[in-house]
Write an enzyme that holds these catalytic residues in place. Structure first.
Site, PDB file in Angstrom:
ATOM      1  CB  ALA A 147       3.516  -2.693  11.981  1.00 56.32           C
ATOM      2  CB  VAL A 148       1.325   1.792  10.016  1.00 52.82           C
ATOM      3  CG1 VAL A 148       0.438   2.629   9.101  1.00 52.82           C
ATOM      4  CG2 VAL A 148       0.570   1.456  11.300  1.00 52.82           C
ATOM      5  CG  ASP A 164       3.219   8.147   2.638  1.00 52.87           C
ATOM      6  OD1 ASP A 164       4.193   7.570   3.129  1.00 52.87           O
ATOM      7  OD2 ASP A 164       3.315   9.118   1.866  1.00 52.87           O
ATOM      8  N   GLY A 217       3.646   8.372   9.796  1.00 57.32           N
ATOM      9  CA  GLY A 217       4.377   9.565  10.217  1.00 57.32           C
ATOM     10  C   GLY A 217       3.802  10.177  11.476  1.00 57.32           C
ATOM     11  NE  ARG A 225       4.340  14.468  12.518  1.00 57.33           N
ATOM     12  CZ  ARG A 225       4.136  13.997  11.292  1.00 57.33           C
ATOM     13  NH1 ARG A 225       5.167  13.615  10.554  1.00 57.33           N
ATOM     14  NH2 ARG A 225       2.920  13.913  10.800  1.00 57.33           N
ATOM     15  CG  ASP A 276       7.560   6.892   4.194  1.00 57.34           C
ATOM     16  OD1 ASP A 276       6.568   6.139   4.243  1.00 57.34           O
ATOM     17  OD2 ASP A 276       7.514   8.035   3.721  1.00 57.34           O
ATOM     18  CG  ASP A 313       7.320   6.633  -0.564  1.00 57.22           C
ATOM     19  OD1 ASP A 313       6.338   6.041  -0.070  1.00 57.22           O
ATOM     20  OD2 ASP A 313       7.704   7.761  -0.191  1.00 57.22           O
TER      21      ASP A 313
END
Length: 203
Positions: free
Chosen positions: A30-31, A66, A70, A74, A87, A91
């Site tokens: 979502a982010v 971005d 990530g 993690r 991702d 980009d």
């Protein structure tokens, strides 16, 4: 959009926010999507209107997604091939929005065909740089070489575009894009040669 060293530095800053979003049950995907939407809208709406400075402000506000997505992947132990694929794909959407938005302005109201053409060249060559690495890795080769990585290309473009919006003469942006296009072309050649050497060693 950010390289490894920048990610490490900002990672320490944004870790608390990443933890908060996870507690609120926001997913990393979502982010990623929100960040891409923000960058794209900022570029395709504000740049063609000639609002280069405010376009860069909006894009910058969403760039850090971005890093955050990530971190979230993690921290939640959800990092994997799907996240990397999403991702990387988005980009390319962001690249198209940034350079396409600049091209629209300079082909139209910006009245600088050369700058618009160079923005298109940067977009095309940047995509070839990324494709060369992705295709090489899919074939088992390494192609992470070159003088023009994506982060450097975009940061340079956004900084000079923002300053242009504040009154910096357009030729500064024109020459910046020209140098980035040339560096991207060199990077394509570097990656092709790197893969050629590896293929030759395999016989």
């Amino acid at each position: 959009m950010l390289n490894r060293h920048a990610r490490d530095a900002f990672g320490r800053v944004f870790t608390p926010l990443a933890r908060l979003l996870l507690r609120l049950h926001v997913s990393p995907d979502a982010v990623t999507l929100a960040g891409t939407l923000g960058v794209t809208l900022g570029a395709v709406i504000l740049f063609p209107l000639g609002q280069l400075f405010w376009g860069v402000v909006v894009i910058t506000a969403f760039v850090f997604s971005d890093v955050i997505d990530g971190l979230m992947a993690r921290l939640s132990q959800r990092a994997g091939t799907w996240g990397g694929f999403l991702d990387s794909t988005l980009d390319r959407v962001q690249d198209a929005a940034v350079f396409g938005g600049l091209a629209c302005w300079f082909f139209g109201g910006g009245e600088s065909f050369a700058t618009g053409a160079l923005a298109v060249a940067c977009l095309a060559l940047g995509n070839i740089v990324s494709y060369a690495r992705a295709k090489a890795e899919s074939l088992g080769y390494a192609a992470n070489v070159g003088i023009a990585e994506r982060a450097e290309r975009l940061v340079s473009t956004l900084v000079v575009a923002g300053l242009t919006g504040l009154g910096l003469p357009v030729p500064f942006l024109t020459w910046t894009l020209a140098l980035l296009a040339a560096a991207s072309a060199v990077t394509v050649v570097q990656r092709v040669l790197a893969v050629h050497r590896q293929a030759a060693r395999r016989g």
